[in-house]
Motif scaffolding. Structure first.
Motif, PDB file in Angstrom:
ATOM      1  N   TYR A  32     -56.747  -6.637 -78.761  1.00 48.34           N
ATOM      2  CA  TYR A  32     -57.901  -7.532 -78.687  1.00 48.34           C
ATOM      3  C   TYR A  32     -57.751  -8.611 -79.750  1.00 48.34           C
ATOM      4  N   GLU A  76     -58.534 -10.612 -82.926  1.00 45.49           N
ATOM      5  CA  GLU A  76     -59.306 -10.616 -84.173  1.00 45.49           C
ATOM      6  C   GLU A  76     -59.900 -12.020 -84.326  1.00 45.49           C
ATOM      7  N   GLN A  77     -60.828 -12.177 -85.240  1.00 45.28           N
ATOM      8  CA  GLN A  77     -61.443 -13.484 -85.476  1.00 45.28           C
ATOM      9  C   GLN A  77     -60.361 -14.523 -85.755  1.00 45.28           C
ATOM     10  N   ASP A 114     -57.908 -15.413 -83.694  1.00 47.15           N
ATOM     11  CA  ASP A 114     -56.737 -15.235 -82.820  1.00 47.15           C
ATOM     12  C   ASP A 114     -56.922 -16.008 -81.516  1.00 47.15           C
ATOM     13  N   SER A 119     -54.005  -9.945 -82.253  1.00 49.88           N
ATOM     14  CA  SER A 119     -53.417  -9.086 -83.283  1.00 49.88           C
ATOM     15  C   SER A 119     -54.166  -7.775 -83.468  1.00 49.88           C
ATOM     16  N   GLY A 120     -55.367  -7.666 -82.921  1.00 48.15           N
ATOM     17  CA  GLY A 120     -56.146  -6.436 -83.073  1.00 48.15           C
ATOM     18  C   GLY A 120     -55.571  -5.294 -82.247  1.00 48.15           C
ATOM     19  N   PRO A 173     -62.935  -0.117 -82.927  1.00 45.58           N
ATOM     20  CA  PRO A 173     -63.612  -1.107 -83.768  1.00 45.58           C
ATOM     21  C   PRO A 173     -64.769  -1.763 -83.022  1.00 45.58           C
ATOM     22  N   ARG A 178     -65.653  -4.789 -82.907  1.00 46.06           N
ATOM     23  CA  ARG A 178     -65.259  -6.042 -82.233  1.00 46.06           C
ATOM     24  C   ARG A 178     -64.662  -5.761 -80.856  1.00 46.06           C
TER      25      ARG A 178
END
Length: 195
Positions: A152, A154-155, A157, A163-164, A184, A186
């Protein structure tokens, strides 16, 4: 009961028998080996085992693609997108307590949903999640575990460089599916369902 594979012994016996025949026009066809079941103590002169023909092993005769494609046909659409009608069966092993197969939507992109279908032997038991977020990897561990790594953004991206990562493990224990792992906030928010 313990099961001991006789693959090497049967292969060697078949090779010896064919060589002894002298008819080189006949070729051996590989088959699933028979197994021996150890039955425990026996009376003197009575073997404590029996040979179980490979034909009695029902999981060896499952048509992987057919089972997976029938399962895909039963899946509900996601956001009005149809699933690809033929799935990836590389993780499907009907002899295992738990295995998987995957499919994605028609005309997929980097952020398209991926349905992870979980199977107990050749019985479909459900998908890994309701909303099928994108995955980085799905693997098996042993005969009873499937490990899913979701991806998923990340803020900051982009959808291409997500990168999640979050890992969820599914294990078949005591005739039930057990799920573990931390999701997570998010990812849960972006996925829009319980993972």
């Amino acid at each position: 009961m313990k099961r001991i594979s006789l693959a090497l012994a049967l292969t060697a016996a078949a090779t010896t028998a064919l060589t002894a025949c002298g008819d080189h026009s006949t070729t051996a066809t590989p088959s699933t080996p028979d197994t021996i079941e150890i039955t425990g103590p026996a009376d003197v002169g009575t073997p404590a085992y029996k040979v179980v023909p490979a034909s009695d092993t029902s999981c060896a005769h499952v048509h992987h693609q057919e089972v997976v494609d029938e399962t895909i046909a039963s899946l509900p659409r996601i956001n009005d997108w149809a699933w690809q009608s033929s799935g990836d069966t590389s993780g499907f092993e009907p002899c295992n307590s738990l295995s998987f197969a995957t499919t994605t939507t028609d005309m997929p992109t980097n952020t398209s949903p991926v349905a992870i279908m979980l199977f107990h032997h050749d019985d479909f038991i459900g998908t890994a999640s309701e909303c099928s977020p994108p995955i980085a990897e799905v693997t098996t561990s042993g005969f009873d575990t499937v490990i899913v790594t979701y991806r998923y953004p990340e803020q900051g991206d982009s959808s291409v460089g997500m990168s999640g990562r979050a890992t969820v493990t599914f294990r078949w224990e005591n005739d039930a599916l057990v799920k573990s792992g931390d999701i997570p906030d998010r990812l849960a928010q972006l996925a829009g369902c319980e993972l």
